[in-house]
Design a protein around this motif. Structure first.
Motif, PDB file in Angstrom:
ATOM      1  N   UNK A 153      54.919 -52.066  16.182  1.00 20.30           N
ATOM      2  CA  UNK A 153      55.377 -52.922  17.215  1.00 20.30           C
ATOM      3  C   UNK A 153      56.897 -53.095  16.504  1.00 20.30           C
ATOM      4  N   UNK A 154      57.767 -53.046  17.349  1.00 17.55           N
ATOM      5  CA  UNK A 154      59.266 -53.355  17.008  1.00 17.55           C
ATOM      6  C   UNK A 154      60.027 -54.132  18.008  1.00 17.55           C
ATOM      7  N   UNK A 155      60.823 -54.897  17.594  1.00 14.57           N
ATOM      8  CA  UNK A 155      61.589 -55.777  18.657  1.00 14.57           C
ATOM      9  C   UNK A 155      63.017 -55.950  17.830  1.00 14.57           C
ATOM     10  N   UNK A 156      64.078 -56.025  18.717  1.00 14.45           N
ATOM     11  CA  UNK A 156      65.499 -56.174  18.071  1.00 14.45           C
ATOM     12  C   UNK A 156      66.403 -56.173  19.322  1.00 14.45           C
ATOM     13  N   UNK A 157      67.543 -56.165  18.894  1.00 14.31           N
ATOM     14  CA  UNK A 157      68.632 -56.101  19.765  1.00 14.31           C
ATOM     15  C   UNK A 157      68.940 -54.551  20.222  1.00 14.31           C
ATOM     16  N   UNK A 158      68.865 -54.327  21.607  1.00 13.01           N
ATOM     17  CA  UNK A 158      69.021 -52.972  22.301  1.00 13.01           C
ATOM     18  C   UNK A 158      70.395 -52.844  23.079  1.00 13.01           C
ATOM     19  N   UNK A 159      71.230 -52.232  22.724  1.00 11.89           N
ATOM     20  CA  UNK A 159      72.682 -52.267  23.615  1.00 11.89           C
ATOM     21  C   UNK A 159      72.778 -50.842  24.169  1.00 11.89           C
ATOM     22  N   UNK A 163      65.047 -44.721  12.004  1.00  9.48           N
ATOM     23  CA  UNK A 163      64.856 -44.616  10.582  1.00  9.48           C
ATOM     24  C   UNK A 163      64.080 -46.096  10.178  1.00  9.48           C
ATOM     25  N   UNK A 164      63.015 -45.952   9.783  1.00  9.67           N
ATOM     26  CA  UNK A 164      62.187 -47.236   9.252  1.00  9.67           C
ATOM     27  C   UNK A 164      62.349 -47.488   7.780  1.00  9.67           C
ATOM     28  N   UNK A 165      62.761 -48.844   7.580  1.00  5.49           N
ATOM     29  CA  UNK A 165      62.646 -49.025   5.919  1.00  5.49           C
ATOM     30  C   UNK A 165      61.527 -50.147   5.910  1.00  5.49           C
ATOM     31  N   UNK A 166      60.555 -49.338   5.038  1.00  5.77           N
ATOM     32  CA  UNK A 166      59.126 -50.337   4.998  1.00  5.77           C
ATOM     33  C   UNK A 166      59.299 -51.478   3.856  1.00  5.77           C
ATOM     34  N   UNK A 167      59.288 -52.512   4.279  1.00  7.05           N
ATOM     35  CA  UNK A 167      59.408 -53.620   3.409  1.00  7.05           C
ATOM     36  C   UNK A 167      58.137 -53.958   2.412  1.00  7.05           C
ATOM     37  N   UNK A 168      56.987 -53.630   3.139  1.00  6.45           N
ATOM     38  CA  UNK A 168      55.692 -53.768   2.678  1.00  6.45           C
ATOM     39  C   UNK A 168      54.732 -53.222   3.585  1.00  6.45           C
ATOM     40  N   UNK A 169      53.382 -53.345   3.470  1.00  5.69           N
ATOM     41  CA  UNK A 169      52.512 -52.668   4.189  1.00  5.69           C
ATOM     42  C   UNK A 169      52.363 -53.173   5.813  1.00  5.69           C
ATOM     43  N   UNK A 170      53.197 -54.322   5.877  1.00  2.24           N
ATOM     44  CA  UNK A 170      53.070 -54.896   7.112  1.00  2.24           C
ATOM     45  C   UNK A 170      54.433 -54.932   7.918  1.00  2.24           C
ATOM     46  N   UNK A 171      55.392 -54.994   7.486  1.00  8.38           N
ATOM     47  CA  UNK A 171      56.650 -55.130   7.822  1.00  8.38           C
ATOM     48  C   UNK A 171      57.608 -54.006   7.655  1.00  8.38           C
ATOM     49  N   UNK A 172      58.581 -53.830   8.393  1.00  9.95           N
ATOM     50  CA  UNK A 172      59.715 -52.726   8.223  1.00  9.95           C
ATOM     51  C   UNK A 172      61.160 -53.238   8.973  1.00  9.95           C
ATOM     52  N   UNK A 173      62.130 -52.838   8.604  1.00  8.90           N
ATOM     53  CA  UNK A 173      63.121 -52.660   9.168  1.00  8.90           C
ATOM     54  C   UNK A 173      63.590 -51.468   9.900  1.00  8.90           C
ATOM     55  N   UNK A 174      64.133 -51.495  11.119  1.00 14.85           N
ATOM     56  CA  UNK A 174      64.372 -50.240  12.172  1.00 14.85           C
ATOM     57  C   UNK A 174      65.738 -50.315  12.631  1.00 14.85           C
ATOM     58  N   UNK A 233      63.312 -55.470  13.558  1.00 16.97           N
ATOM     59  CA  UNK A 233      62.189 -55.536  12.801  1.00 16.97           C
ATOM     60  C   UNK A 233      61.033 -54.886  13.280  1.00 16.97           C
ATOM     61  N   UNK A 234      59.898 -54.689  12.495  1.00 19.37           N
ATOM     62  CA  UNK A 234      58.574 -54.126  13.239  1.00 19.37           C
ATOM     63  C   UNK A 234      57.563 -54.391  12.209  1.00 19.37           C
ATOM     64  N   UNK A 235      56.311 -54.476  12.892  1.00 15.17           N
ATOM     65  CA  UNK A 235      55.121 -54.855  12.483  1.00 15.17           C
ATOM     66  C   UNK A 235      54.089 -53.675  12.386  1.00 15.17           C
ATOM     67  N   UNK A 236      53.338 -53.546  11.391  1.00 16.11           N
ATOM     68  CA  UNK A 236      52.145 -52.608  11.413  1.00 16.11           C
ATOM     69  C   UNK A 236      50.845 -53.522  11.797  1.00 16.11           C
ATOM     70  N   UNK A 237      50.179 -52.847  12.842  1.00 20.65           N
ATOM     71  CA  UNK A 237      48.807 -53.503  13.105  1.00 20.65           C
ATOM     72  C   UNK A 237      47.859 -53.004  12.075  1.00 20.65           C
ATOM     73  N   UNK A 238      47.053 -53.826  11.525  1.00 22.36           N
ATOM     74  CA  UNK A 238      46.220 -53.532  10.459  1.00 22.36           C
ATOM     75  C   UNK A 238      44.744 -53.162  10.862  1.00 22.36           C
TER      76      UNK A 238
END
Length: 356
Positions: free
Chosen positions: A29-35, A160-171, A208-213
């Motif tokens: 799941x990802x959320x952020x600004x979309x232009x 491009x996803x940058x994985x911060x940890x097993x739950x969160x990422x930047x996109x 930002x995004x989140x992984x469903x565990x």
């Protein structure tokens, strides 16, 4: 024995890394600004000029699912975009709102343990227009009854996803969408006009995004004996000429390494234990375990396997086994049916499958 020990050690060292992110079965799941930045153009309008549209930024949402560790699907959604429509040599004449849901098939480069996961996608865009209104300038020019036709078109994506940890990422991601529409309106004399118009926007998203565990419990099984079918496309080098591959079918593969989570899952599912835990394809489809196989096999069967004292007992239990798994197959959940359908559509035709 040294070779087998080395393979076991190599496979074991992979276990923590494989559990990091972007695994088969993950929901993203990802959320952020979309232009939205339209590249608008049209036929000549009333001999004055052509249509133009300004940029607009809204909340962007994406819902993704990883079919394999490298192949996924994603749906783009957003809050409604609103654009000011201008006519060259005249100025703003109208406002229009639209929603552009887009379904993408994606390929993720690298492996699940990589922090950076670039990806490409291609798919289908549907854009629906609503709340089309001429402003005071448009109405002052005698224009009325503005209407835009909904659009279907091709879409492409890079991200491009940058994985911060097993739950969160930047996109960060960018889409290009083929959006073509007919703009209909009337002039002051009541004459009807239809103007072919294209928007063909780029959409830039940062968020930002989140992984469903739910399906990421690191339940790992490494098969060491021969499997029935595997995917050769995404194989990972393990040791000398040995590789680790994703498994499609591996029933009756008896040699394996199993971690504590997988052992617990199998015991819970099969308890009381009346069946052999070797229906690996069945177990993987239900996310009870995740399968990898060592290719070429590290353990081979000998003639002694045909002289096992268990064969007579296995023959007696064979019918029970078949009945049990047939019944479980009929009880597949909707989630499993959808996941397997996605796999057959987006993965199976495009990967190299090998049946030893």
């Amino acid at each position: 024995m040294k070779k087998l020990s080395a393979l076991i050690l190599a496979a074991a060292t992979l276990a923590p890394s494989i559990s990091f992110a972007h695994q088969a079965g993950d929901f993203l799941f990802r959320a952020g600004t979309a232009t939205v930045r339209p590249n608008a153009g049209s036929d000549n309008v009333l001999g004055i000029g052509h249509f133009e549209a300004n940029n607009n930024t809204q909340l962007g949402l994406t819902f993704g699912y990883m079919i394999t560790d490298n192949i996924g699907v994603e749906l783009l959604a957003a809050t409604p975009f609103e654009h000011k429509v201008s006519l060259t040599n005249f100025g703003e004449i109208a406002t229009v709102k639209h929603l552009p849901p887009t379904l993408m098939a994606q390929y993720y480069f690298g492996n699940g343990e990589d922090k950076l996961r670039p990806y490409l996608g291609a798919g289908l865009n549907f854009t629906t227009f609503f709340d089309e209104k001429f402003n005071s300038a448009g109405k002052g020019a005698g224009l009325s009854d503005l209407d835009l036709k909904d659009s279907w078109g091709f879409a492409a994506q890079a991200g491009l996803d940058y994985n911060l940890d097993k739950n969160w990422m930047l996109n960060a991601s960018v889409w290009w969408m083929n959006i073509e529409t007919d703009v209909k309106f009337k002039d002051g004399a009541g004459n009807n006009y239809k103007v072919d118009t294209r928007l063909d926007p780029f959409v830039f998203m940062f968020g930002v995004g989140e992984y469903n565990e739910k399906h990421r419990d690191n339940s790992l099984v490494y098969l060491l004996s021969q499997v029935n079918e595997y995917i050769d496309t995404f194989k990972k080098h393990l040791y000398k000429n040995y590789f680790l591959v994703n498994v499609i079918d591996a029933d009756y593969a008896y040699g394996y390494i199993i971690n504590n989570v997988a052992a617990k899952n199998l015991l819970q599912y099969l308890y009381p234990v009346r069946l052999e835990a070797d229906a690996w394809r069945f177990m993987q489809q239900r996310n009870i375990v995740k399968l990898k196989a060592v290719i070429p096999p590290a353990i081979m069967l000998t003639s002694h396997c045909e002289q096992s004292t268990l064969e007579e007992e296995r023959a007696i239990l064979l019918q029970k086994r078949i009945s049990f798994y047939n019944e479980q197959y009929k009880k597949r959940s909707f989630y499993i049916k959808v996941r397997m359908a996605l796999w057959r559509i987006f993965v199976r035709p495009w990967v190299k499958r090998i049946r030893p």
